[in-house]
Design an enzyme around this catalytic site. Structure first.
Site, PDB file in Angstrom:
ATOM      1  N   GLN A 170    -141.478  28.241 -38.106  1.00 24.45           N
ATOM      2  CA  GLN A 170    -140.931  27.506 -36.789  1.00 24.45           C
ATOM      3  C   GLN A 170    -141.073  26.213 -37.142  1.00 24.45           C
ATOM      4  O   GLN A 170    -142.058  25.455 -36.975  1.00 24.45           O
ATOM      5  CB  GLN A 170    -141.646  28.024 -35.801  1.00 24.45           C
ATOM      6  N   GLY A 300    -135.776  32.017 -28.490  1.00 28.96           N
ATOM      7  CA  GLY A 300    -134.823  31.881 -29.655  1.00 28.96           C
ATOM      8  C   GLY A 300    -135.342  30.519 -30.354  1.00 28.96           C
ATOM      9  O   GLY A 300    -135.428  29.399 -29.873  1.00 28.96           O
ATOM     10  N   GLU A 302    -132.690  27.981 -32.860  1.00 28.78           N
ATOM     11  CA  GLU A 302    -131.363  28.008 -33.250  1.00 28.78           C
ATOM     12  C   GLU A 302    -130.929  27.320 -34.868  1.00 28.78           C
ATOM     13  O   GLU A 302    -130.234  26.611 -34.893  1.00 28.78           O
ATOM     14  CB  GLU A 302    -130.350  26.721 -32.173  1.00 28.78           C
ATOM     15  N   HIS A 326    -127.283  30.860 -25.178  1.00 28.80           N
ATOM     16  CA  HIS A 326    -128.058  29.483 -25.612  1.00 28.80           C
ATOM     17  C   HIS A 326    -128.180  28.948 -26.917  1.00 28.80           C
ATOM     18  O   HIS A 326    -127.701  27.948 -27.328  1.00 28.80           O
ATOM     19  CB  HIS A 326    -129.517  29.529 -24.779  1.00 28.80           C
ATOM     20  N   GLU A 327    -128.744  29.849 -27.873  1.00 24.66           N
ATOM     21  CA  GLU A 327    -128.689  29.545 -29.181  1.00 24.66           C
ATOM     22  C   GLU A 327    -127.477  29.393 -29.803  1.00 24.66           C
ATOM     23  O   GLU A 327    -127.350  28.353 -30.810  1.00 24.66           O
ATOM     24  CB  GLU A 327    -129.674  30.680 -29.771  1.00 24.66           C
ATOM     25  N   HIS A 330    -126.186  25.805 -29.159  1.00 16.74           N
ATOM     26  CA  HIS A 330    -126.860  24.962 -30.011  1.00 16.74           C
ATOM     27  C   HIS A 330    -125.820  24.446 -31.209  1.00 16.74           C
ATOM     28  O   HIS A 330    -126.173  23.458 -31.886  1.00 16.74           O
ATOM     29  CB  HIS A 330    -128.159  25.254 -30.468  1.00 16.74           C
ATOM     30  N   GLU A 349    -130.823  19.935 -25.346  1.00 20.28           N
ATOM     31  CA  GLU A 349    -130.905  21.135 -24.604  1.00 20.28           C
ATOM     32  C   GLU A 349    -130.483  20.854 -23.120  1.00 20.28           C
ATOM     33  O   GLU A 349    -130.055  21.873 -22.732  1.00 20.28           O
ATOM     34  CB  GLU A 349    -132.468  21.108 -24.202  1.00 20.28           C
ATOM     35  N   ASP A 406    -144.746  17.924 -29.208  1.00 20.47           N
ATOM     36  CA  ASP A 406    -144.724  19.281 -28.456  1.00 20.47           C
ATOM     37  C   ASP A 406    -145.415  19.392 -27.179  1.00 20.47           C
ATOM     38  O   ASP A 406    -145.217  20.207 -26.464  1.00 20.47           O
ATOM     39  CB  ASP A 406    -145.547  20.109 -29.338  1.00 20.47           C
ATOM     40  N   TYR A 414    -133.953  20.505 -20.200  1.00 18.72           N
ATOM     41  CA  TYR A 414    -133.028  21.596 -20.112  1.00 18.72           C
ATOM     42  C   TYR A 414    -132.353  21.552 -18.879  1.00 18.72           C
ATOM     43  O   TYR A 414    -130.890  21.531 -18.823  1.00 18.72           O
ATOM     44  CB  TYR A 414    -133.764  22.884 -20.123  1.00 18.72           C
ATOM     45  N   ARG A 587    -144.517  35.472 -27.049  1.00 17.74           N
ATOM     46  CA  ARG A 587    -143.826  34.261 -26.497  1.00 17.74           C
ATOM     47  C   ARG A 587    -144.593  33.448 -25.565  1.00 17.74           C
ATOM     48  O   ARG A 587    -144.853  33.898 -24.588  1.00 17.74           O
ATOM     49  CB  ARG A 587    -142.440  34.921 -25.935  1.00 17.74           C
TER      50      ARG A 587
HETATM   51 ZN   LIG Z   1    -132.725  25.035 -26.758  1.00 22.49          ZN
END
Ligand SMILES: [Zn+2]
Length: 632
Positions: A170, A300, A302, A326-327, A330, A349, A406, A414, A587
């Site tokens: 990630q 998710g 992208e 959503h992904e 992207h 976003e 982060d 978003y 998650r």
């Molecule tokens: Zn996103």
């Protein structure tokens, strides 16, 4: 990415750069962009990267690495084609926790000197490599550390199949530098080729052209022909198989998961068609999904050509697939047109949430999309309440200097971003707005852009000197001001109005078993559960649970929302299910509010710590960073 940091720390991002003469550019490869055009790229400062791309910048990466599950390390070489724009004697890469062994220049690999700078907790260390004015290739021999933050190494027990280990990366926001020495800024784009050696019984996939089947050598080759920012570098290794969905789409998953995944995501090809109808051709050739083991920290990610997705959306009824929309969205907003710095994260976003809902509306109608809009608005108002309406982190344009990217990135990017775009759409009408967005995606395709550039484009291409329209759109109020402008649209939903009636009947004493909930989707259930009073007695909890079996729901959204009530009302019937959920699912969107609710009382905190001690090895670093802090 689709995490929705509703409750606590956000996701962050950093980066910056921009191209000057960005005329409509429909082609994509480096080969099609002349060096002169590339040199024209003006790079703005990225406070989260040590790279100085105006001086010397990477254009293409040849990665040759071996993945070692025993030592939990990746080792090999990252070889870059570079442009020494300033003709100086240094190029700078980002690293964090990497062991740099040797660095070479040119095609004949002449060894050169290098040094690592001081370590910053978030940013890691700059790698200064001595180059010559004519240097066009730099090759770095390196090794990762076993605790590299981007990498999650799962033992067989942590997978669905229980037989083989699994690895996934990630990289967003600034974790690519923990597994590749790289100029780790979203303002810098590269193409890449990779050769990855893995144990023979496993298969490797990347954010690139993928193999589709296992071979018996354990060596896999990849090519990413389109230029991408570093945070989209992605790799996963495990026992996986591929299942085709449509001509352009398919799914990778563990053998144990593939059937459920193929059913859940059977409509992804239709989604791609719907998306193209709205904002033009998909530019990345294939669109595939990789369904990861449950410890994946996000909904998710992208990664281009290969979205990484949590198995918590396998609800068996295709009810949580807006995450795929959503992904997929992207692929336009984020991957094609990229936020230049993490302060401009809303460009990634906000556009993606807007586009995601448009795809869902196209496929399932407005009443369906309206439910998603209302839930999103609830998330947004909760986030603003938590941060405080005056908080600078509730502005669209952020200032994350000196912070871990982060942190500080929340639902604001978003949902407030989406609401701003909806607001503009209302002001000019959908047709005109779509024309504008299409032009925006085409103009900035395969480039990075920032808030100022976008606003300039908005002024010249949509507002066009119309002062009345400018006043209505209110850029200042939306982008640079905290909270929400008073004239914002509050989304409403007919289907939720019906849920509210049902809820009122229950609240007024009608037993749960007599409520009419036929054909409710998980969105209706979520709305219902969110409306439940904070304080309920055991009899009320039992009444609901007996009628609707929330504690044993197979739907992760329903479960996570229900557990909050179970914790707050000390409903111990749910304890076992809660523990199972927390030890299996990684998650962060679910973990953070649940642990937070537990930690609110001394007994709850004791419980939380006991579960966390067991579950922590199953969580990715991006989750444990948040939870360690919360539970310390
Ligand atoms: Zn996103």
């Amino acid at each position: 990415m689709k995490p929705y940091q509703k409750y606590l720390l956000g996701l962050g991002m950093a980066g910056s750069l921009h191209l000057t003469a960005c005329t409509t550019q429909t082609t994509t490869n480096t080969e099609t962009m002349t060096t002169a055009q590339q040199a024209q790229q003006q790079v703005s400062e990225d406070v989260h990267s040590y790279a100085e791309p105006t001086k010397a910048v990477a254009r293409h990466l040849d990665l040759d690495i071996a993945v070692n599950f025993d030592s939990k390390t990746i080792s090999g070489t990252a070889s870059y084609a570079i442009d020494n724009l300033a003709k100086g004697n240094e190029i700078i890469f980002d690293t964090r926790g990497l062991q740099i062994e040797k660095v070479f220049l040119g095609d004949n690999k002449e060894e050169t000197t290098f040094r690592l700078g001081e370590t910053d907790k978030f940013l890691g260390q700059p790698l200064y490599v001595t180059i010559k004015p004519e240097t066009n290739r730099v090759t770095i021999k390196y090794k990762t550390s076993p605790d590299a933050a981007a990498l999650q190494w799962l033992n067989p027990q942590q997978t669905a199949g229980k037989k083989h280990p699994f690895l996934f990366t990630q990289s967003q926001a600034i974790l690519a530098r923990t597994w590749i020495p790289i100029q780790d800024s979203p303002g810098i784009r590269i193409t890449y080729n990779a050769k990855v050696s893995v144990p023979k019984e496993l298969m490797a996939v990347m954010s690139a052209e993928n193999p589709m089947e296992k071979n018996d050598t354990g060596v896999y080759s990849f090519q990413m022909k389109q230029q991408i920012p570093s945070y989209l570098m992605a790799l996963s290794v495990g026992d996986m198989v591929f299942s085709e969905v449509g001509p352009q789409t398919g799914i990778y998953a563990e053998p144990a998961t593939i059937e459920a995944a193929a059913y859940e995501f059977a409509e992804m090809d239709k989604m791609l068609v719907a998306a193209e109808k709205i904002y033009g051709k998909y530019r990345w050739d294939r669109y595939d999904l990789l369904v990861l083991p449950p410890s994946f920290p996000f909904g998710g990610m992208e990664n281009p050509r290969l979205t990484f997705v949590t198995p918590t959306v396998l609800a068996k009824d295709r009810s949580l697939t807006s995450l795929i929309a959503h992904e997929l969205a992207h692929s336009w907003s984020g991957n094609l047109v990229t936020n230049a710095t993490w302060n401009d994260f809303w460009l990634n976003e906000g556009f993606t949430v807007y586009f995601e809902r448009r795809i869902m509306e196209e496929l399932y109608g407005k009443p369906y999309a309206d439910m998603l809009a209302v839930l999103g608005y609830q998330d947004l108002t909760n986030t603003i309440k938590e941060l405080g309406a005056e908080s600078e982190d509730t502005r669209l344009k952020l200032d994350l200097e000196g912070r871990d990217p982060d942190e500080g990135l929340t639902d604001i990017a978003y949902e407030k971003g989406n609401l701003f775009l909806r607001h503009i759409e209302m002001a000019v009408g959908r047709e005109r707005f779509d024309e504008f967005v299409n032009k925006y995606f085409n103009t900035f395709a395969f480039q990075s852009t920032n808030t100022d550039k976008f606003l300039e484009f908005l002024r010249t291409d949509l507002i066009k000197g119309d002062t009345e329209l400018a006043e209505k759109i209110d850029i200042e109020g939306w982008v640079f001001t905290a909270g929400l402008p008073e004239d914002h649209i509050k989304p409403t939903s007919e289907r939720f109005a019906q849920v509210e009636e049902t809820y009122t009947a229950w609240k007024n004493g009608k037993p749960a078993s007599q409520l009419i909930t036929k054909d409710w989707s998980s969105h209706e259930w979520l709305h219902f559960i969110r409306m439940l009073p904070a304080n309920m007695n055991q009899q009320q909890m039992q009444d609901l649970d007996k009628a609707f079996n929330f504690t044993n729901s197979g739907n992760s959204e329903v479960l996570a929302a229900w557990f909050i009530h179970a914790i707050n009302n000390n409903y111990i019937t749910a304890d076992k299910a809660l523990e199972t959920f927390l030890t299996n699912v990684g998650r962060r969107k679910f973990l953070v509010p649940i642990y937070k609710a537990l930690a609110a009382t001394p007994e709850g905190k004791k419980k939380a710590l006991a579960i966390y001690a067991k579950a922590r090895p199953n969580y990715h670093a991006v989750s444990t960073v948040t939870l360690d802090e919360m539970l310390k």
